[in-house]
Design a protein around this motif. Structure first.
Motif, mmCIF file in Angstrom:
data_model
loop_
_atom_site.group_PDB
_atom_site.id
_atom_site.type_symbol
_atom_site.label_atom_id
_atom_site.label_comp_id
_atom_site.label_asym_id
_atom_site.label_seq_id
_atom_site.Cartn_x
_atom_site.Cartn_y
_atom_site.Cartn_z
ATOM 1 N N ALA A 151 0.741 -1.429 -0.346
ATOM 2 C CA ALA A 151 -0.170 0.182 -0.498
ATOM 3 C C ALA A 151 0.983 1.622 0.271
ATOM 4 O O ALA A 151 1.869 1.742 1.193
ATOM 5 N N GLN A 178 -0.771 4.539 -1.590
ATOM 6 C CA GLN A 178 -1.455 5.714 -1.549
ATOM 7 C C GLN A 178 -2.859 5.504 -1.440
ATOM 8 O O GLN A 178 -3.141 4.102 -0.983
ATOM 9 N N LEU A 179 -3.742 6.321 -1.357
ATOM 10 C CA LEU A 179 -5.256 6.294 -1.090
ATOM 11 C C LEU A 179 -5.828 6.334 -1.995
ATOM 12 O O LEU A 179 -5.211 7.588 -3.005
ATOM 13 N N ALA A 229 -7.092 1.996 0.219
ATOM 14 C CA ALA A 229 -5.545 2.032 -0.246
ATOM 15 C C ALA A 229 -4.928 1.473 -0.691
ATOM 16 O O ALA A 229 -5.588 -0.052 -1.639
ATOM 17 N N GLN A 230 -4.330 2.035 -1.874
ATOM 18 C CA GLN A 230 -3.809 1.025 -3.120
ATOM 19 C C GLN A 230 -2.430 0.469 -3.041
ATOM 20 O O GLN A 230 -1.551 1.752 -2.728
ATOM 21 N N PHE A 250 -4.615 -4.184 3.804
ATOM 22 C CA PHE A 250 -4.012 -2.402 4.325
ATOM 23 C C PHE A 250 -5.244 -2.668 5.589
ATOM 24 O O PHE A 250 -6.647 -2.827 5.604
ATOM 25 N N ILE A 279 -8.311 5.248 8.825
ATOM 26 C CA ILE A 279 -7.439 6.713 7.236
ATOM 27 C C ILE A 279 -8.856 7.628 7.389
ATOM 28 O O ILE A 279 -10.248 7.918 7.866
ATOM 29 N N ALA A 286 -9.850 1.008 7.361
ATOM 30 C CA ALA A 286 -10.705 0.125 7.054
ATOM 31 C C ALA A 286 -10.921 -1.072 7.192
ATOM 32 O O ALA A 286 -9.903 -1.878 7.719
ATOM 33 N N GLY A 307 -8.765 -2.852 3.746
ATOM 34 C CA GLY A 307 -7.939 -2.482 2.594
ATOM 35 C C GLY A 307 -9.370 -0.954 2.463
ATOM 36 O O GLY A 307 -9.069 -0.250 1.606
ATOM 37 N N ALA A 329 -4.073 9.064 5.369
ATOM 38 C CA ALA A 329 -3.653 7.741 6.430
ATOM 39 C C ALA A 329 -2.044 7.632 5.948
ATOM 40 O O ALA A 329 -1.004 8.198 5.452
ATOM 41 N N LEU A 355 1.225 6.590 3.568
ATOM 42 C CA LEU A 355 0.684 6.287 2.807
ATOM 43 C C LEU A 355 0.314 7.520 1.708
ATOM 44 O O LEU A 355 0.047 9.111 2.507
ATOM 45 N N SER A 399 -1.432 10.787 -0.145
ATOM 46 C CA SER A 399 -3.285 11.729 0.874
ATOM 47 C C SER A 399 -3.863 11.459 -1.314
ATOM 48 O O SER A 399 -2.834 11.180 -1.713
#
Length: 832
Positions: A363, A365-366, A389-390, A400, A404, A425, A428, A450, A453, A455
């Motif tokens: 993870a 980024q969001l 979450a990516q 994840f 967040i 989350a 995720g 988060a 990560l 944003s």
């Protein structure tokens, strides 16, 4: 010479019968033979004769005992001859290349040289030997043949050559049976069998591999190998007896043309966005499965099965090298199970690869999966927003489970976000079900954050509100090209007392230029009726470039609003303009200040993006001048400066032109080129032929010229002329020093007192290079007097005066009047 083995041989002690027989034989051969007996000794040796001829033999074997006799002109053996006799090969189908072995030089004994151990190493038909010795006529033997010996070895007389796998070796491979000396054993007709010797690629030999020799030669006309490889050899052998064999030189088998593509290294499981490892390799193969090393076409990789709707990244088209295309940096950006790849090159393609999987990365980024939607101020935003979450490729990372948090990002209404803004989350994804904003606005965004990560900011959304009380720029003007519409369209928004967009407002809004750094004019529709509280201006344009423009907005009953600053830039170059005109300049000197040509857009603004070449040339050319210096200059910021231009000829009314490709050209204002300072003199009116003492006419003119050859009109110095070449020893009279007027000195009173052919004048002036005129002649005037040019000398009475008396007619200046042809009479003057 005797070369016929059937010739009669005579005994060493000839009797009468022998003499008669020898004489008869000699006459039959056309040779005069002197008979001899015990009472007639032989004459001196004159020729050699093969008394015992060579016989047919096997190569390398003895060709018999050969006897060569020294004979006199009558054919008698000259027993006193003891010289050396040498035998060499004369002719034969085995020559050149054949070697005669044994003792080839023998001393004659009793007139005869005996050769008992001669042999020839090359088979052939029609050999002849030549016997020679000093001073005697050589002899040539009768023909004989040399045959090959028994089979001793095989040899590749035609080696296998490079060919394409599956094709026929061409030219046909040929095996020759040889004896121990390397001669072809033409009697050999046994079978020769061919097999692969060195086999670098495990190929199979096809075709007829056992051939019966014909005249010692076995020809293999249809041999083929199915696998490409470098360094193949063939081995040929006979079953015997004797059993012999030979191995060919190395040769290569090439692959055929590509007919298929195969995955030689398959794709393996990988993480999204990471290169597939090991590198995927695709090989072009011919119809027999050999790598088609000659194949160098592009191979393109694509998806077969694409369960994640992914994009294939990296270099997806690769040129094959020796038939192999290696894809070393392929990536797949979306997770999924059961991806496959296919490769293609023209009509060739691979079956789909074995399936492989792409897993998410860590993870990083969001991202908003469900964006916030337009909502009334204070109401819950529905549907509920979801944030995932990516990994770096945008795949959801189910592992994840962190918290967040949402906050307002873009806040056009200055609103406050209410509700549960931090959520844990699950798989995720975090879901936000109770959020609201209290202020209306167009273009709100939310930001998700988060720990650890990157944003994410949501898409714009609106919060609606009450009746209008004010206006502002909801979409600010952005920088644009002069004369083109400002994009995106400018939007002026009506707001309620809380700062929310008053969507009920439909009144007219008018925009105008506020700050006007370029003195521009605003065009387009400047008054627009609001729709849902927003007035959109889609056709606004400003015609002059400038940095820091602003717009103002006004609507009845509301305070005005001013936009943020924006820039207007020049459009594409459309025409050229002389922005620094050429000025009056001295011939040959650079124009100063530098000539400047500017590229303008259609609105007349400097096209600062234009960097093309601009070329200047003379337009109006009153004096046929030549433009020098750098006449083609690449524009910088739309401006081309020409700092080295000069024109070599003075004149009034010159113009320059400027051009550049398809742009509209320009012509400068008129300017003048003035002559430079005088640097050299020239005769502009040359001296002409004249009579002695007469004025040279027309008047001679000497002109001062500058370095470019223009008349130096500013020169007013003195010019002095003098005689240069003086064939008559004359004196130059008249005014020889004259002050120049506008660069020209005129000499109207010059004369020379002595006749002559080939006079020249020189002209000089301080600080200028002098000059010599062309040649001219001074002729004598009319005869005015006689003079004794050879005086009478004392003589004896009655004798002739010698040398002869000479009387010459001369003009008034003493020049011989060469045109005078009248009679001259002499008489005694003083007569003592």
């Amino acid at each position: 010479m005797y070369s016929d083995p059937s010739a009669v041989r005579f005994p060493r002690r000839p009797n009468v019968f022998a003499r008669l027989t020898r004489a008869g034989a000699a006459m039959a051969l056309g040779v005069a033979v002197a008979t001899c007996g015990s009472d007639a000794p032989t004459a001196g040796a004159s020729l050699l004769f093969f008394a015992a001829q060579p016989v047919n033999a096997v190569a390398g074997a003895n060709i018999g005992t050969i006897r060569v006799e020294a004979r006199d002109a009558s054919g008698n053996v000259v027993r006193s001859f003891t010289g050396n006799v040498t035998i060499t090969i004369a002719t034969g189908s085995g020559t050149p290349g054949a070697t005669l072995s044994g003792t080839i030089t023998v001393s004659a004994v009793d007139g005869t040289a005996t050769f008992s151990n001669l042999s020839i190493d090359r088979s052939g038909l029609g050999y002849r030997l030549t016997a020679t010795t000093t001073s005697l006529t050589p002899a040539t033997s009768t023909p004989f043949d040399i045959s090959a010996g028994p089979l001793s070895a095989l040899a590749f007389s035609v080696q296998p050559s490079q060919f394409t796998a599956g094709g026929t070796i061409n030219p046909a491979v040929q095996i020759t049976a040889r004896d121990a000396l390397g001669n072809t054993v033409t009697s050999f007709t046994g079978n020769v069998t061919m097999v692969i010797g060195t086999n670098p690629a495990g190929g199979s030999l096809s075709g007829t591999t056992a051939i019966a020799a014909i005249s010692g030669v076995a020809t293999f006309s249809n041999l083929s190998i199915d696998k490409s490889g470098s360094g193949y050899t063939l081995t040929a052998s006979t079953a015997g007896p004797p059993a012999v064999g030979v191995t060919s030189a190395a040769f290569n088998v090439l692959a055929g043309p590509a007919s298929q593509l195969v995955f030689s290294t398959l794709p393996g499981n990988a993480v999204a966005g990471q290169p597939l490892s090991p590198a995927v390799v695709v090989t072009a193969r011919d119809a027999l499965g050999n790598t088609a090393t000659g194949f160098t076409a592009n191979v393109t990789m694509g998806f077969g099965a694409n369960p994640g709707g992914a994009s294939l990244g990296g270099t997806t088209t690769v040129a094959a090298v020796s038939g192999v295309a290696t894809f070393s940096n392929l990536t797949v950006n979306r997770t999924g199970t059961g991806y496959t790849l296919v490769a293609s090159a023209g009509a060739l393609s691979t079956p789909a690869s074995a399936p492989f999987d792409i897993a998410p990365g860590a993870a990083s980024q969001l991202a908003f999966l469900q964006q916030p939607t337009t909502t009334t101020a204070g109401s819950a935003i529905t549907p509920a927003m979801t944030v995932a979450a990516q990994d770096a490729q945008g795949n959801v990372v189910p592992s994840f489970t962190g918290s967040i948090t949402l906050a307002i990002g873009t806040n056009p209404g200055g609103g406050t976000l209410s509700g549960t803004t931090t959520v844990g989350a699950s798989s995720g994804v975090a879901s936000f079900t109770s959020l609201s904003i209290n202020r209306s606005g167009v273009g709100y965004t939310l930001v998700a954050a988060a720990t650890g990560l990157t944003s994410s900011t949501s898409a714009n959304f609106d919060i609606t509100s009450g009746p209008p009380t004010q206006i502002d720029f909801g979409v600010q003007p952005s920088s644009a090209v002069a004369g083109t519409a400002i994009s995106p369209a400018v939007v002026v928004t009506a707001r309620d007392a809380l700062g929310n967009v008053a969507t009920s407002f439909t009144g007219n809004v008018t925009v105008a230029i506020g700050t006007n750094p370029g003195g521009g004019t605003l065009s387009g529709t400047t008054t627009v009726a609001a729709v849902s509280g927003a007035a959109t201006f889609g056709t606004l344009a400003i015609d002059r470039v400038g940095v820091g423009y602003t717009l103002t907005a006004a609507a009845s009953g509301f305070p005005g609003a001013t936009s943020g600053p924006f820039d207007i830039t020049a459009g594409a170059a459309s025409l050229l303009e002389f922005t620094v005109q050429p000025s009056t300049t001295v011939a040959g000197s650079p124009m100063s200040p530098a000539v400047v040509v500017t590229a303008r857009d259609a609105q007349g603004n400097t096209a600062t993006s234009f960097t093309g070449n601009v070329t200047v040339a003379i337009g109006t050319n009153p004096s046929s001048g030549i433009l020098s210096g750098t006449t083609t200059v690449a524009a910088s910021g739309g401006v081309a400066s020409f700092s080295t231009l000069s024109i070599d000829k003075s004149g009034v009314g010159y113009t320059l032109t400027a051009s550049s490709g398809a742009l509209t050209g320009a012509t400068s204002t008129a300017f003048e080129i003035q002559p430079g300072s005088g640097s050299a003199l020239v005769f502009t009116v040359q001296p002409s032929n004249a009579g002695a003492g007469a004025i040279i006419a027309p008047a001679i003119e000497v002109t001062a010229r500058d370095a470019a050859g223009n008349v130096a009109t500013g020169f007013t110095g003195n010019v002095t002329v003098a005689i240069g070449t003086n064939p008559g020893g004359g004196t130059l009279s008249g005014t020889t020093t004259v002050g120049a007027v506008n660069g020209v000195a005129s000499f109207s009173t010059l004369s020379i007192n002595r006749s002559g052919v080939g006079y020249t004048l020189t002209a000089a002036a301080t600080g200028l290079t002098g000059v010599t005129s062309s040649t001219f002649d001074i002729s004598a005037g009319a005869a005015t007097q006689l003079v004794f040019t050879v005086q009478p000398t004392s003589i004896a009475a009655g004798g002739t005066i010698t040398p002869g008396v000479q009387v010459t007619a001369r003009d008034a200046l003493g020049n011989t009047a060469s045109a005078f042809t009248g009679n001259v009479t002499v008489a005694i003057g003083t007569n003592p």
